[in-house]
Design a protein around this motif. Structure first.
Motif, PDB file in Angstrom:
ATOM      1  N   HIS A  19       3.199   5.147   0.031  1.00  0.00           N
ATOM      2  CA  HIS A  19       2.483   4.478  -1.055  1.00  0.00           C
ATOM      3  C   HIS A  19       2.169   3.021  -0.713  1.00  0.00           C
ATOM      4  O   HIS A  19       1.411   2.372  -1.432  1.00  0.00           O
ATOM      5  CB  HIS A  19       3.313   4.519  -2.338  1.00  0.00           C
ATOM      6  CG  HIS A  19       3.601   5.910  -2.814  1.00  0.00           C
ATOM      7  ND1 HIS A  19       2.646   6.713  -3.400  1.00  0.00           N
ATOM      8  CD2 HIS A  19       4.735   6.649  -2.776  1.00  0.00           C
ATOM      9  CE1 HIS A  19       3.180   7.879  -3.708  1.00  0.00           C
ATOM     10  NE2 HIS A  19       4.444   7.869  -3.332  1.00  0.00           N
ATOM     11  N   ALA A  20       2.760   2.510   0.350  1.00  0.00           N
ATOM     12  CA  ALA A  20       2.544   1.111   0.729  1.00  0.00           C
ATOM     13  C   ALA A  20       1.236   0.969   1.496  1.00  0.00           C
ATOM     14  O   ALA A  20       0.856   1.863   2.258  1.00  0.00           O
ATOM     15  CB  ALA A  20       3.704   0.618   1.591  1.00  0.00           C
ATOM     16  N   PRO A  21       0.519  -0.139   1.315  1.00  0.00           N
ATOM     17  CA  PRO A  21      -0.709  -0.342   2.089  1.00  0.00           C
ATOM     18  C   PRO A  21      -0.385  -0.485   3.566  1.00  0.00           C
ATOM     19  O   PRO A  21       0.601  -1.132   3.932  1.00  0.00           O
ATOM     20  CB  PRO A  21      -1.286  -1.649   1.508  1.00  0.00           C
ATOM     21  CG  PRO A  21      -0.112  -2.359   0.924  1.00  0.00           C
ATOM     22  CD  PRO A  21       0.809  -1.283   0.419  1.00  0.00           C
ATOM     23  N   ILE A  36      -5.653   4.242  11.166  1.00  0.00           N
ATOM     24  CA  ILE A  36      -5.022   5.256  10.324  1.00  0.00           C
ATOM     25  C   ILE A  36      -5.473   5.111   8.871  1.00  0.00           C
ATOM     26  O   ILE A  36      -5.663   6.107   8.163  1.00  0.00           O
ATOM     27  CB  ILE A  36      -3.488   5.181  10.429  1.00  0.00           C
ATOM     28  CG1 ILE A  36      -3.047   5.480  11.867  1.00  0.00           C
ATOM     29  CG2 ILE A  36      -2.823   6.157   9.469  1.00  0.00           C
ATOM     30  CD1 ILE A  36      -3.514   6.817  12.410  1.00  0.00           C
ATOM     31  N   GLY A  37      -5.678   3.878   8.436  1.00  0.00           N
ATOM     32  CA  GLY A  37      -6.206   3.672   7.087  1.00  0.00           C
ATOM     33  C   GLY A  37      -7.587   4.276   6.927  1.00  0.00           C
ATOM     34  O   GLY A  37      -7.904   4.898   5.899  1.00  0.00           O
ATOM     35  N   GLN A  38      -8.425   4.116   7.951  1.00  0.00           N
ATOM     36  CA  GLN A  38      -9.756   4.724   7.914  1.00  0.00           C
ATOM     37  C   GLN A  38      -9.648   6.248   7.960  1.00  0.00           C
ATOM     38  O   GLN A  38     -10.430   6.963   7.321  1.00  0.00           O
ATOM     39  CB  GLN A  38     -10.591   4.219   9.100  1.00  0.00           C
ATOM     40  CG  GLN A  38     -10.922   2.735   9.041  1.00  0.00           C
ATOM     41  CD  GLN A  38     -11.821   2.398   7.862  1.00  0.00           C
ATOM     42  OE1 GLN A  38     -12.707   3.165   7.502  1.00  0.00           O
ATOM     43  NE2 GLN A  38     -11.572   1.249   7.251  1.00  0.00           N
ATOM     44  N   ALA A  39      -8.657   6.753   8.699  1.00  0.00           N
ATOM     45  CA  ALA A  39      -8.463   8.202   8.772  1.00  0.00           C
ATOM     46  C   ALA A  39      -8.063   8.764   7.410  1.00  0.00           C
ATOM     47  O   ALA A  39      -8.490   9.862   7.031  1.00  0.00           O
ATOM     48  CB  ALA A  39      -7.389   8.526   9.813  1.00  0.00           C
ATOM     49  N   SER A  41       2.245   6.748   8.113  1.00  0.00           N
ATOM     50  CA  SER A  41       2.029   7.250   6.755  1.00  0.00           C
ATOM     51  C   SER A  41       3.217   8.013   6.202  1.00  0.00           C
ATOM     52  O   SER A  41       3.279   8.280   5.001  1.00  0.00           O
ATOM     53  CB  SER A  41       0.795   8.166   6.712  1.00  0.00           C
ATOM     54  OG  SER A  41      -0.360   7.471   7.111  1.00  0.00           O
ATOM     55  N   GLY A  42       4.139   8.398   7.064  1.00  0.00           N
ATOM     56  CA  GLY A  42       5.300   9.136   6.599  1.00  0.00           C
ATOM     57  C   GLY A  42       5.062  10.619   6.414  1.00  0.00           C
ATOM     58  O   GLY A  42       5.945  11.341   5.934  1.00  0.00           O
TER      59      GLY A  42
END
Length: 336
Positions: A199-201, A265-268, A302-303
């Motif tokens: 849930h963390a940015p 990874i954020g874009q993914a 991302s966990g």
């Protein structure tokens, strides 16, 4: 019959207090008998104003001495003010009964930490408070991904809703798994949730500003899928690689490579929302040559795996009906 004491102070987050109070009350209701006694206590035994609510209490901290569990609900992010205002609690915690379980919800972990209860023990708190917690309590073994930590008689929980996970854990600990699962099902929550770091940015707000680095961050946003190394970044920033490393970390709190991986990874994560894209296509789209490397980094940051992330989105996000889609786009249903 386990006795639960809920500590209330002016910094108490009302939602956190009511969450704990309701969980044990519901356990009693579902069991058909009072398995838990729940009392509220304040430092001086007086009612506590929480801004829009005045909370009645059953006594002062002396009334908590006979409780099996003392729970300190979340107290917000004004850590210094909270610690200063709750000196009586800190003193009481150092003299608490040895057998008593003490539990913090979310940010209340700072109160337990200030009393030395986490020294050498595993602990958690809200993911956004990880750095200040580590700085204040280096003797604690912070597991910031954990929703609930239980080490000896001391318990702690992560972000806001993880307080419910801790209450369910205590219900199971004192009465068995069946009742805890029944409470979770009644509240329509998953009693087997995973960690909180997902849930963390991936890229937190920059701790500092740098006129030379900020344009580089914008450039990386646009070119994250390109083959990028330190020399190319230094050339783009018009400085030496050594200077870039120093200024980049001062600005973002991480190395250029760490930032780039988190950016990709954020874009993914955004690309995975489109079910038409295969995992291989998403990996290539954000800058990874093979799916294995992409999947490994995705889970690390991302966990969860890309597939699990996509499945969770599919299960939790409501799909708009045609009627809803028509309303949102202004499309009119054809007559007849």
């Amino acid at each position: 019959m386990p006795a639960i004491a809920l500590y209330v102070c002016p910094q108490t987050v009302c939602a956190s207090l009511s969450l704990a109070n309701d969980a044990f009350g519901l356990a009693n209701h579902l069991a058909g008998r009072p398995l838990f006694t729940v009392r509220r206590v304040s430092a001086d035994g007086q009612p506590v104003d929480l801004g829009f609510a005045r909370i009645q209490v059953d006594g002062d901290l002396a009334a908590a001495e006979t409780a099996d569990v003392l729970i300190v609900p979340a107290t917000g992010s004004a850590i210094d003010a909270c610690l200063a205002a709750n000196a009586p609690l800190l003193a009481w915690l150092t003299q608490r009964p040895a057998h008593q379980q003490i539990a913090s919800l979310c940010s209340a972990a700072f109160l337990l930490g200030a009393a030395g209860l986490f020294d050498g023990r595993r602990a958690t708190t809200h993911w956004a408070l990880a750095n200040p917690f580590r700085q204040r309590f280096p003797g604690a073994r912070l597991d910031i991904d954990a929703l609930v930590c239980h080490d000896g008689p001391i318990l702690s929980s992560g972000g806001a809703q993880a307080g419910l996970d801790l209450c369910l854990y205590l219900i199971a600990w004192h009465t068995g798994d069946a009742l805890a699962e029944q409470v979770a099902n009644t509240l329509v929550v998953d009693g087997r949730r995973t960690g909180q770091l997902r849930h963390a940015p991936l890229i937190p707000a920059s701790p500092a500003r740098d006129r030379q680095i900020e344009p580089l961050l914008q450039w990386m946003q646009q070119h994250h899928a390109d083959a990028i190394d330190l020399n190319r970044l230094a050339e783009q920033a018009n400085c030496s690689p050594r200077t870039l490393l120093r200024r980049f970390k001062a600005c973002t709190g991480m190395t250029p490579n760490d930032y780039l991986q988190r950016l990709r990874i954020g874009q993914a994560q955004q690309a995975l929302r489109n079910p038409a894209h295969t995992l291989e296509q998403v990996a290539e789209q954000v800058g990874y040559a093979d799916r294995a490397t992409f999947a490994k980094l995705f889970k690390q940051l991302s966990g969860e795996t890309p597939g699990a992330f996509r499945k969770r989105l599919h299960l939790t996000l409501p799909q708009p009906s045609r009627r809803t889609a028509q309303q949102s786009t202004g499309e009119k249903k054809p007559a007849g």
